[in-house]
Design a protein around this motif. Structure first.
Motif, PDB file in Angstrom:
ATOM      1  N   THR A  26       1.315 -45.873  -4.785  1.00 38.55           N
ATOM      2  CA  THR A  26       2.644 -46.433  -4.468  1.00 38.55           C
ATOM      3  C   THR A  26       2.436 -47.484  -3.595  1.00 38.55           C
ATOM      4  OG1 THR A  26       3.085 -44.776  -2.738  1.00 38.55           O
ATOM      5  CG2 THR A  26       4.127 -44.476  -5.093  1.00 38.55           C
ATOM      6  N   SER A  27       1.397 -47.651  -2.776  1.00 37.97           N
ATOM      7  CA  SER A  27       0.908 -48.604  -1.697  1.00 37.97           C
ATOM      8  C   SER A  27       0.156 -49.844  -2.589  1.00 37.97           C
ATOM      9  CB  SER A  27       0.013 -47.796  -0.898  1.00 37.97           C
ATOM     10  OG  SER A  27      -1.417 -47.476  -1.405  1.00 37.97           O
ATOM     11  N   SER A  28       0.082 -50.749  -1.850  1.00 42.76           N
ATOM     12  CA  SER A  28      -0.346 -52.169  -2.180  1.00 42.76           C
ATOM     13  C   SER A  28      -1.621 -52.094  -1.419  1.00 42.76           C
ATOM     14  CB  SER A  28       0.246 -53.507  -2.009  1.00 42.76           C
ATOM     15  OG  SER A  28      -0.298 -54.644  -2.085  1.00 42.76           O
ATOM     16  N   SER A  29      -2.854 -52.495  -2.082  1.00 38.95           N
ATOM     17  CA  SER A  29      -4.072 -52.513  -1.324  1.00 38.95           C
ATOM     18  C   SER A  29      -3.952 -53.828  -0.472  1.00 38.95           C
ATOM     19  CB  SER A  29      -5.420 -52.519  -2.146  1.00 38.95           C
ATOM     20  OG  SER A  29      -5.110 -53.620  -3.030  1.00 38.95           O
ATOM     21  N   ASN A  30      -3.363 -54.804  -0.820  1.00 42.79           N
ATOM     22  CA  ASN A  30      -3.181 -56.199  -0.195  1.00 42.79           C
ATOM     23  C   ASN A  30      -2.434 -55.914   1.256  1.00 42.79           C
ATOM     24  OD1 ASN A  30      -5.241 -57.660  -1.806  1.00 42.79           O
ATOM     25  ND2 ASN A  30      -3.418 -57.831  -3.438  1.00 42.79           N
ATOM     26  N   LEU A  31      -1.080 -55.541   0.735  1.00 42.63           N
ATOM     27  CA  LEU A  31      -0.153 -55.322   1.869  1.00 42.63           C
ATOM     28  C   LEU A  31      -0.516 -54.154   2.742  1.00 42.63           C
ATOM     29  CD1 LEU A  31       2.562 -56.556   2.738  1.00 42.63           C
ATOM     30  CD2 LEU A  31       3.546 -54.541   1.452  1.00 42.63           C
ATOM     31  N   GLU A  32      -1.109 -53.105   2.445  1.00 47.10           N
ATOM     32  CA  GLU A  32      -1.721 -51.964   3.343  1.00 47.10           C
ATOM     33  C   GLU A  32      -2.994 -51.807   3.128  1.00 47.10           C
ATOM     34  OE1 GLU A  32       2.247 -49.261   2.531  1.00 47.10           O
ATOM     35  OE2 GLU A  32       1.446 -50.605   0.786  1.00 47.10           O
ATOM     36  N   PRO A  33      -3.817 -52.585   3.894  1.00 46.13           N
ATOM     37  CA  PRO A  33      -5.256 -52.380   3.665  1.00 46.13           C
ATOM     38  C   PRO A  33      -6.087 -51.188   4.093  1.00 46.13           C
ATOM     39  CG  PRO A  33      -4.756 -54.120   5.379  1.00 46.13           C
ATOM     40  CD  PRO A  33      -3.479 -53.811   4.754  1.00 46.13           C
ATOM     41  N   GLN A  34      -5.322 -50.445   5.080  1.00 47.13           N
ATOM     42  CA  GLN A  34      -6.030 -49.181   5.253  1.00 47.13           C
ATOM     43  C   GLN A  34      -5.217 -47.982   5.076  1.00 47.13           C
ATOM     44  OE1 GLN A  34      -6.385 -49.768   9.791  1.00 47.13           O
ATOM     45  NE2 GLN A  34      -8.337 -50.870   9.215  1.00 47.13           N
ATOM     46  N   VAL A  35      -4.102 -48.093   4.102  1.00 45.46           N
ATOM     47  CA  VAL A  35      -3.533 -47.033   3.849  1.00 45.46           C
ATOM     48  C   VAL A  35      -3.241 -46.749   2.353  1.00 45.46           C
ATOM     49  CG1 VAL A  35      -1.195 -45.763   3.677  1.00 45.46           C
ATOM     50  CG2 VAL A  35      -2.072 -46.903   5.888  1.00 45.46           C
ATOM     51  N   SER A  60       4.639 -49.743  -6.267  1.00 47.70           N
ATOM     52  CA  SER A  60       3.418 -50.276  -6.006  1.00 47.70           C
ATOM     53  C   SER A  60       3.625 -51.903  -6.618  1.00 47.70           C
ATOM     54  CB  SER A  60       2.348 -49.901  -6.752  1.00 47.70           C
ATOM     55  OG  SER A  60       2.375 -49.720  -8.136  1.00 47.70           O
ATOM     56  N   ILE A  61       4.298 -51.923  -7.543  1.00 48.80           N
ATOM     57  CA  ILE A  61       4.564 -53.631  -7.893  1.00 48.80           C
ATOM     58  C   ILE A  61       5.446 -54.224  -6.973  1.00 48.80           C
ATOM     59  CG2 ILE A  61       5.930 -54.937  -9.505  1.00 48.80           C
ATOM     60  CD1 ILE A  61       5.212 -52.634 -11.674  1.00 48.80           C
ATOM     61  N   ILE A  62       6.609 -53.787  -6.503  1.00 42.52           N
ATOM     62  CA  ILE A  62       7.262 -54.103  -5.369  1.00 42.52           C
ATOM     63  C   ILE A  62       6.551 -54.731  -4.358  1.00 42.52           C
ATOM     64  CG2 ILE A  62       9.514 -54.203  -4.056  1.00 42.52           C
ATOM     65  CD1 ILE A  62       9.999 -54.250  -7.004  1.00 42.52           C
ATOM     66  N   ARG A  63       5.852 -53.614  -3.690  1.00 43.38           N
ATOM     67  CA  ARG A  63       4.853 -53.966  -2.540  1.00 43.38           C
ATOM     68  C   ARG A  63       3.805 -55.087  -2.558  1.00 43.38           C
ATOM     69  NH1 ARG A  63       3.901 -48.040   0.657  1.00 43.38           N
ATOM     70  NH2 ARG A  63       5.897 -47.311   0.690  1.00 43.38           N
ATOM     71  N   GLU A  64       3.350 -55.277  -3.861  1.00 40.65           N
ATOM     72  CA  GLU A  64       2.287 -56.287  -4.482  1.00 40.65           C
ATOM     73  C   GLU A  64       3.233 -57.567  -4.274  1.00 40.65           C
ATOM     74  OE1 GLU A  64      -1.404 -57.645  -5.078  1.00 40.65           O
ATOM     75  OE2 GLU A  64      -0.564 -55.860  -4.264  1.00 40.65           O
ATOM     76  N   LEU A  65       4.442 -57.441  -4.995  1.00 42.26           N
ATOM     77  CA  LEU A  65       5.069 -59.005  -4.780  1.00 42.26           C
ATOM     78  C   LEU A  65       5.416 -59.182  -3.466  1.00 42.26           C
ATOM     79  CD1 LEU A  65       7.404 -58.323  -8.115  1.00 42.26           C
ATOM     80  CD2 LEU A  65       5.223 -59.737  -7.907  1.00 42.26           C
ATOM     81  N   ILE A  66       5.898 -58.226  -2.735  1.00 44.53           N
ATOM     82  CA  ILE A  66       6.039 -58.881  -1.384  1.00 44.53           C
ATOM     83  C   ILE A  66       4.862 -59.399  -0.434  1.00 44.53           C
ATOM     84  CG2 ILE A  66       6.358 -57.564   1.194  1.00 44.53           C
ATOM     85  CD1 ILE A  66       8.117 -55.634  -0.322  1.00 44.53           C
ATOM     86  N   PHE A  67       3.800 -58.874  -1.002  1.00 46.38           N
ATOM     87  CA  PHE A  67       2.685 -59.541  -0.249  1.00 46.38           C
ATOM     88  C   PHE A  67       2.206 -60.879  -0.970  1.00 46.38           C
ATOM     89  CE2 PHE A  67      -1.948 -60.697  -0.890  1.00 46.38           C
ATOM     90  CZ  PHE A  67      -2.397 -60.767   0.215  1.00 46.38           C
ATOM     91  N   ILE A  68       2.395 -61.064  -2.118  1.00 48.13           N
ATOM     92  CA  ILE A  68       2.345 -62.643  -2.824  1.00 48.13           C
ATOM     93  C   ILE A  68       3.430 -63.506  -2.121  1.00 48.13           C
ATOM     94  CG2 ILE A  68       2.469 -63.747  -4.959  1.00 48.13           C
ATOM     95  CD1 ILE A  68       1.431 -61.137  -6.379  1.00 48.13           C
ATOM     96  N   LYS A  69       4.499 -63.044  -1.903  1.00 48.30           N
ATOM     97  CA  LYS A  69       5.733 -63.838  -1.674  1.00 48.30           C
ATOM     98  C   LYS A  69       5.429 -64.371  -0.178  1.00 48.30           C
ATOM     99  CE  LYS A  69      10.021 -65.634  -2.119  1.00 48.30           C
ATOM    100  NZ  LYS A  69      10.228 -66.588  -3.390  1.00 48.30           N
ATOM    101  N   SER A  70       5.354 -63.221   0.658  1.00 54.94           N
ATOM    102  CA  SER A  70       5.102 -63.420   2.132  1.00 54.94           C
ATOM    103  C   SER A  70       3.825 -64.193   2.554  1.00 54.94           C
ATOM    104  CB  SER A  70       5.186 -62.176   2.851  1.00 54.94           C
ATOM    105  OG  SER A  70       6.650 -61.609   2.550  1.00 54.94           O
ATOM    106  N   THR A  71       2.519 -63.595   1.936  1.00 53.62           N
ATOM    107  CA  THR A  71       1.279 -64.190   2.543  1.00 53.62           C
ATOM    108  C   THR A  71       1.028 -65.322   1.643  1.00 53.62           C
ATOM    109  OG1 THR A  71       0.985 -61.798   3.132  1.00 53.62           O
ATOM    110  CG2 THR A  71      -0.980 -63.415   2.856  1.00 53.62           C
ATOM    111  N   LEU A  72       0.780 -65.250   0.431  1.00 49.55           N
ATOM    112  CA  LEU A  72       0.365 -66.294  -0.410  1.00 49.55           C
ATOM    113  C   LEU A  72       1.205 -67.587  -0.779  1.00 49.55           C
ATOM    114  CD1 LEU A  72      -1.483 -64.311  -3.342  1.00 49.55           C
ATOM    115  CD2 LEU A  72      -2.432 -65.265  -1.214  1.00 49.55           C
ATOM    116  N   LYS A  73       2.543 -67.239  -0.302  1.00 48.06           N
ATOM    117  CA  LYS A  73       3.661 -68.166  -0.423  1.00 48.06           C
ATOM    118  C   LYS A  73       3.855 -68.506  -1.929  1.00 48.06           C
ATOM    119  CE  LYS A  73       4.009 -68.070   4.001  1.00 48.06           C
ATOM    120  NZ  LYS A  73       4.917 -67.225   4.570  1.00 48.06           N
ATOM    121  N   CYS A  74       3.594 -67.637  -2.696  1.00 49.30           N
ATOM    122  CA  CYS A  74       3.836 -68.003  -4.318  1.00 49.30           C
ATOM    123  C   CYS A  74       5.220 -67.620  -4.741  1.00 49.30           C
ATOM    124  CB  CYS A  74       3.023 -67.373  -5.119  1.00 49.30           C
ATOM    125  SG  CYS A  74       1.171 -67.503  -4.797  1.00 49.30           S
TER     126      CYS A  74
END
Length: 711
Positions: A374-383, A446-460
């Protein structure tokens, strides 16, 4: 400026190189299929085989030479190409390529009785595979029936008896064709499946289809031969171990193992007696061993490539599973669900909807259960997190251990994986509709968390998201709080995500008036020997896998050549009749295992040393945090309060509908966006209902995907 230009040009070149690799792999595979088509014909036996034997039938490889050239080498080369293809794919950014509307019909879902949800492409490929089996069977029958009259005279038996013998052997030969393909779908770290856009989870059904067909043919093969021996007064043949020809006893042992494995795989029996299904599936080991001893290594080499890749994958899984992983915490939810949080190295990368296999030795040393990460390897790199709902004996025992008033300080856990898609295509859509039933919501987290990362970090730009979770009772609503990661994740803005949740409670008319239970966090104290979850072969795992496949096969060929040259040839002289079939088959299996163990162990140990440095740094960080927490008595309570982010606090819209089920047809057909991804996860009936809606002529904008794990 020059470096930027070179970097951008290399990124442009990567898709072209990957396209060339994929094209080459397809051409080689089509050539391999052509060999299967040609093999039963007179052209192959009277022309092609003579030239191949002249080129390869040396004192080093004997009769195995032409078979390995025709069937083993091409598939292993495709697997190596797949590793390179996927390694280059890791360098690409998230996929923004729009869907090809011309291919919409090929991926349109349909419901086929006995097969479930399939696409037109899957149905076409299954039909072509069955057609190949029919052709293989029919042409071999034609080829051997031409020799039946002379054979019946030589054996002093009736013509129909000889033909029955020939039908029996051709049935087994066709079963070997199915066995050749049965291991590809269950090779978890396969480079062939993801190159084709497939995942291990979605390919399990192909394993089931081909496995059923293989066992049907092998059972018919055994039955026909028993009938033949009875009718020709040769029943004593059942007790024959032919050391220079087919060994009947070995075949019977192999068939019995296969039947036990096959019977316990029946869906209803598998669900009721899961442990029996799990343990009998290990019978594939004696099944293959005695299969090779039954037909001899020469003919068994035909099915070698799929099993060879499976052995590499299985041994790497064995090496990974020997380590205990660092279980940092567990969150106990009111709906008899637990979230396990493991420490992981930042170098471990995986995509949404990936799966990890979990083993808890205190519950069962043999049982491994798959759960969606359920975690995102990009959003939560150590969990790395998994959510486990209490739905069976094993999960009930785990829940009782974790949720007890006085849980143990440490829980010994081993994992295999994660395994998942090589790429994600969620950004192709204007909107995502995620429909789940019960614990089926976990892949969507996991999909939602990955999209959070893409939206917030990659600004996509990310698609709009509509989640439709269907629960039996309101206590399951607590799972929704897991959709957003914990609040300690820095620099993440949850507000930018266009997220709407329409939750349905089917067995309650309203929210209970009693005070709902709050989630409880349990903190563990991992042992110093526990390791963070890390990539088995490091961050460049695909390159290491290519090295293992190529180097192990080269070592196998060298050892096989030495064995044939100095042990087999002096006795056999390439007649393939004098040297013991049993000894030759056993030695070949030993050489294959030795080559894989040596190369895979070397690659694993090298990468384990690299992972150990990263693990030590993570362990020091965790110990420092633990020492700070012990000096602050309120630390634990604060952490529990901040563990999850309330969806309501982020301004996300949640509507809860009680005592009703969603009108999925109305909801989906009212979506006006031109490109809508519809993902369904949960009970089979629900997924089939969604698939049927998406297949209608009024749903041209809906692109269906089923997320399930047939285990």
């Amino acid at each position: 400026m020059k470096n930027k230009t070179m970097g951008s040009s290399s990124k442009v070149a990567i898709p072209a190189v990957r396209g060339a690799i994929l094209l080459l792999a397809v051409v080689i595979f089509l050539g391999n299929i052509m060999m299967w088509i040609i093999m039963p014909t007179d052209t192959y036996y009277n022309d092609w085989l003579l030239h191949i034997l002249a080129a390869t039938n040396s004192t080093f490889f004997g009769i195995q030479g032409p078979i390995m050239l025709d069937f083993t080498f091409p598939i292993l080369f495709i697997a190596i190409l797949g590793c390179l293809y996927l390694h280059l794919g890791n360098k690409l950014q998230p996929n923004f390529t729009p869907r090809d509307k011309k291919l919409r019909f090929a991926t349109k879902p349909m419901i086929v009785k006995g097969l479930g949800i399939v696409t037109l492409t899957e149905l076409a490929l299954l039909t072509l595979f069955i057609a190949l089996c029919v052709w293989y069977f029919a042409d071999y029958i034609r080829h051997w029936f031409k020799q039946a009259l002379q054979r019946s005279i030589d054996k002093d038996e009736k013509l129909w008896q000889t033909k029955l013998d020939r039908v029996g052997i051709v049935t087994g030969v066709t079963g070997n064709l199915c066995l050749t393909f049965v291991f590809y779908p269950v090779t978890r770290s396969s480079s062939i499946l993801p190159m084709l856009g497939l995942t291990y989870e979605s390919s399990i059904k192909y394993h089931v289809w081909i496995g059923n067909l293989a066992m049907l043919l092998f059972t018919a093969h055994g039955f026909l031969y028993i009938l033949y021996w009875i009718l020709t007064d040769q029943l004593s043949q059942m007790l024959q171990w032919g050391d220079h020809y087919v060994s009947n006893i070995a075949g019977e042992i192999s068939l019995v193992c296969g039947l036990c494995l096959w019977i316990t795989s029946y869906p209803k029996l598998r669900r009721k007696l899961f442990e029996l299904f799990l343990y009998t599936h290990y019978l594939y080991i004696p099944f293959i061993i005695f299969f090779v001893l039954h037909i001899g290594i020469g003919f068994a080499t035909i099915m070698l490539p799929g099993f060879y890749l499976f052995l590499i994958d299985r041994y790497l899984r064995f090496l990974q599973s020997r380590d205990n992983v660092r279980l940092v915490s567990a969150r106990v939810l009111p709906c008899r669900t637990v979230e396990l949080n493991f420490s992981k190295t930042p170098s471990l990368s995986y995509n949404p909807t990936s799966t990890i296999f979990v083993n808890v030795p205190t519950i069962s040393k043999m049982q491994w259960h798959p759960f969606t990460v359920t975690s995102s390897s990009n959003l939560e790199p150590q969990v790395l997190s998994v959510v486990i709902k209490c739905e069976g004996n094993w999960t009930k025992k785990l829940y009782d251990v974790v949720s007890s008033p006085s849980p143990a300080d440490r829980l010994q856990v081993s994992v295999e994986g994660p395994y998942g898609p090589s790429t994600t295509h969620f950004l192709r859509n204007d909107m995502l509709v995620l429909i789940s039933g019960g614990s089926g919501i976990t892949p969507f987290i996991s999909i939602i968390r990955e999209l959070i990362f893409i939206k917030s970090t990659l600004k996509c730009k990310t698609p709009k998201i509509l989640i439709i979770p269907i629960f039996k009772n309101s206590s399951n609503l607590s799972i929704l709080d897991l959709i957003l990661p914990n609040s300690t994740t820095p620099s993440i803005n949850f507000h930018n995500l266009d997220l709407q949740i329409e939750a349905y409670i089917t067995r309650e008319k309203g929210h209970p008036e009693d005070n709902p239970q709050t989630p409880r966090t349990v903190w563990f104290k991992p042992d110093s020997s526990d390791k963070p979850v890390s990539p088995t072969l490091g961050p460049n795992s695909w390159l290491w896998l290519a090295a293992i496949i190529s180097s192990s096969f080269v070592i196998f060929l060298i050892l096989l050549g030495i064995f044939n040259q100095y042990v087999v040839y002096p006795i056999d002289r390439n007649t393939n009749k004098l040297y013991s079939f049993t000894k030759k088959g056993s030695m070949n299996m030993l050489l294959v295992c030795f080559s894989i163990v040596v190369t895979a162990s070397g690659a694993f140990i090298w990468n384990k040393k690299q992972n150990a440095k990263e693990a030590k740094r993570i362990q020091d960080t965790e110990e420092s945090a633990t020492s700070r927490s012990s000096s602050d008595s309120s630390y634990g309570q604060e952490d529990i309060e901040m563990e999850s982010v309330s969806l309501q606090s982020t301004g996300k819209s949640i509507n809860v509908h009680y005592a009703q089920r969603p009108d999925l047809k109305r909801i989906l057909l009212e979506v006006k966006e031109s490109n809508v991804g519809v993902l369904a996860s949960g009970p089979k009936k629900m997924r089939e209902d969604v698939a049927e809606i998406c297949s209608s002529v009024h749903a041209e904008n809906l692109h269906f995907e089923s997320i399930s794990f047939t285990w």
